[in-house]
Design an enzyme around this catalytic site. Structure first.
Site, PDB file in Angstrom:
ATOM      1  N   TYR A  42       0.923  -1.178   0.037  1.00 49.77           N
ATOM      2  CA  TYR A  42       0.020   0.102  -0.041  1.00 49.77           C
ATOM      3  C   TYR A  42       0.874   1.326   0.007  1.00 49.77           C
ATOM      4  CZ  TYR A  42      -4.206  -3.054   0.822  1.00 49.77           C
ATOM      5  OH  TYR A  42      -5.198  -3.764   0.882  1.00 49.77           O
ATOM      6  N   HIS A  69      -1.512 -11.792   0.406  1.00 48.68           N
ATOM      7  CA  HIS A  69      -2.234 -10.683  -0.226  1.00 48.68           C
ATOM      8  C   HIS A  69      -3.051 -11.667  -1.488  1.00 48.68           C
ATOM      9  CE1 HIS A  69      -2.284  -6.282  -1.031  1.00 48.68           C
ATOM     10  NE2 HIS A  69      -3.627  -6.863  -1.201  1.00 48.68           N
ATOM     11  N   SER A 129     -13.440  -3.530  -0.220  1.00 57.94           N
ATOM     12  CA  SER A 129     -14.294  -2.541  -0.960  1.00 57.94           C
ATOM     13  C   SER A 129     -15.832  -3.017  -0.616  1.00 57.94           C
ATOM     14  CB  SER A 129     -14.079  -3.126  -2.446  1.00 57.94           C
ATOM     15  OG  SER A 129     -14.566  -1.984  -3.334  1.00 57.94           O
ATOM     16  N   PRO A 130     -16.034  -2.994   0.724  1.00 60.79           N
ATOM     17  CA  PRO A 130     -17.472  -3.238   1.144  1.00 60.79           C
ATOM     18  C   PRO A 130     -18.502  -2.457   0.478  1.00 60.79           C
ATOM     19  CG  PRO A 130     -16.268  -2.318   2.964  1.00 60.79           C
ATOM     20  CD  PRO A 130     -15.467  -2.354   1.982  1.00 60.79           C
ATOM     21  N   LEU A 131     -18.073  -1.172   0.507  1.00 60.21           N
ATOM     22  CA  LEU A 131     -18.998  -0.100  -0.300  1.00 60.21           C
ATOM     23  C   LEU A 131     -19.239   0.138  -1.788  1.00 60.21           C
ATOM     24  CD1 LEU A 131     -17.859   2.781   2.415  1.00 60.21           C
ATOM     25  CD2 LEU A 131     -19.795   0.944   2.745  1.00 60.21           C
ATOM     26  N   GLY A 132     -18.219  -0.772  -2.454  1.00 58.55           N
ATOM     27  CA  GLY A 132     -18.016  -0.489  -3.797  1.00 58.55           C
ATOM     28  C   GLY A 132     -19.180  -1.199  -4.599  1.00 58.55           C
TER      29      GLY A 132
END
Length: 296
Positions: free
Chosen positions: A58, A133, A213-216
């Site tokens: 990151y 990862h 990416s839970p909101l994607g």
């Protein structure tokens, strides 16, 4: 009875609360300055977040491997004793050459070096949760997982997680790792449910499931990116949010929590206000009727 978000979730027996923080946006393209990044991390801790997810990859530029890990270490040190119970979960096995692309390297030698370097950057003797990862198609999966078992045996890491894996790989890793395997992190959201089978398997096995990416994927809206400048597009989440007087972001995270007691969403944030809003989803209860309306 509605589906109540609870704060008693855990990863490998370690209490982490219901909502974590995905720290990637603090170090990649479009990242805030350090003062805002640290303020965001501190706001997460103030809001009760006890899981911070990071990775050695990151970062933005090729010469700053571990940028996010070092940022988190500085922020936790500046926060003081209140950060003692935070689980920092990092990952190894991917790289960023600096041109926006991602690479994968699951060679056991690389993973051992990467874990040791991550521990040094985080300033810990043993990493609380270390995650593969992404499986490397050029390396037998069992060899990559075996390296993580060796790291756990050596005390470099305390628990092991997987990311971007399928159900067969979860079962194979469990055979190798046994109780050392405690979590799976896959992409999952109301509009991206391809990983539903892995969520169900984690529930069956008692493994934490960390949707990235839970909101994607819903729309270019407050649900998709709470820091976006674009005006939100109406979705069922906006209607439920209006009924509760909360943000669509909170409704989306409460939906995640209603899927399984093993789910711990890790939404990203670049601003303190965003993670404070996300953390508040832990107290939101959705009725069966509302959950039915949110089936996309």
């Amino acid at each position: 009875m509605g589906a109540a978000a609870t704060t008693d979730r855990s990863i490998g027996g370690v209490p982490v609360g219901a909502i974590g923080l995905g720290a990637m946006p603090l170090s990649v393209e479009g990242r805030p300055d350090e003062a805002q990044a640290v303020a965001t991390l501190h706001a997460a801790l103030d809001a009760g977040v006890r899981l911070i997810d990071t990775a050695d990859s990151y970062h933005w530029h090729a010469d700053e491997v571990g940028h996010n890990e070092e940022l988190i270490a500085r922020a936790l040190a500046a926060y003081g004793g209140g950060a003692d119970h935070v689980l920092v979960a990092t990952k190894g096995g991917r790289g960023r050459p600096g041109d926006g692309s991602w690479t994968v390297d699951g060679d056991p030698r690389h993973l051992r070096r990467a874990a040791e370097a991550s521990a040094a950057r985080l300033g810990v003797e043993s990493i609380g949760l270390y995650q593969l990862h992404k499986p490397d198609p050029a390396v037998p999966f069992a060899e990559s997982v075996g390296a993580l078992r060796e790291l756990a045996d050596a005390g470099t890491i305390r628990a092991v997680g997987l990311s971007n894996v399928d159900a067969a790989q979860i079962r194979a890793a469990r055979e190798i790792l046994g109780a050392r395997l405690v979590s799976v992190q896959n992409r999952f959201s109301p509009a991206r449910q391809e990983a539903r089978d892995t969520l169900d398997l984690c529930t069956e096995l008692g493994l934490a499931f960390l949707p990235w990416s839970p909101l994607g994927g819903l729309s270019r809206s407050a649900v998709d990116d709470p820091d976006a400048a674009a005006p939100p597009t109406a979705t069922p989440f906006h209607a439920v949010a209006a009924a509760h007087g909360v943000s669509p972001q909170q409704v989306c995270l409460a939906w995640h929590l209603a899927q399984s007691p093993t789910v711990v969403p890790i939404p990203g944030a670049r601003r303190p206000a965003s993670i404070r809003d996300s953390a508040a989803a832990a107290g939101l209860t959705l009725s069966p009727e509302e959950l039915a309306a949110l089936r996309l």
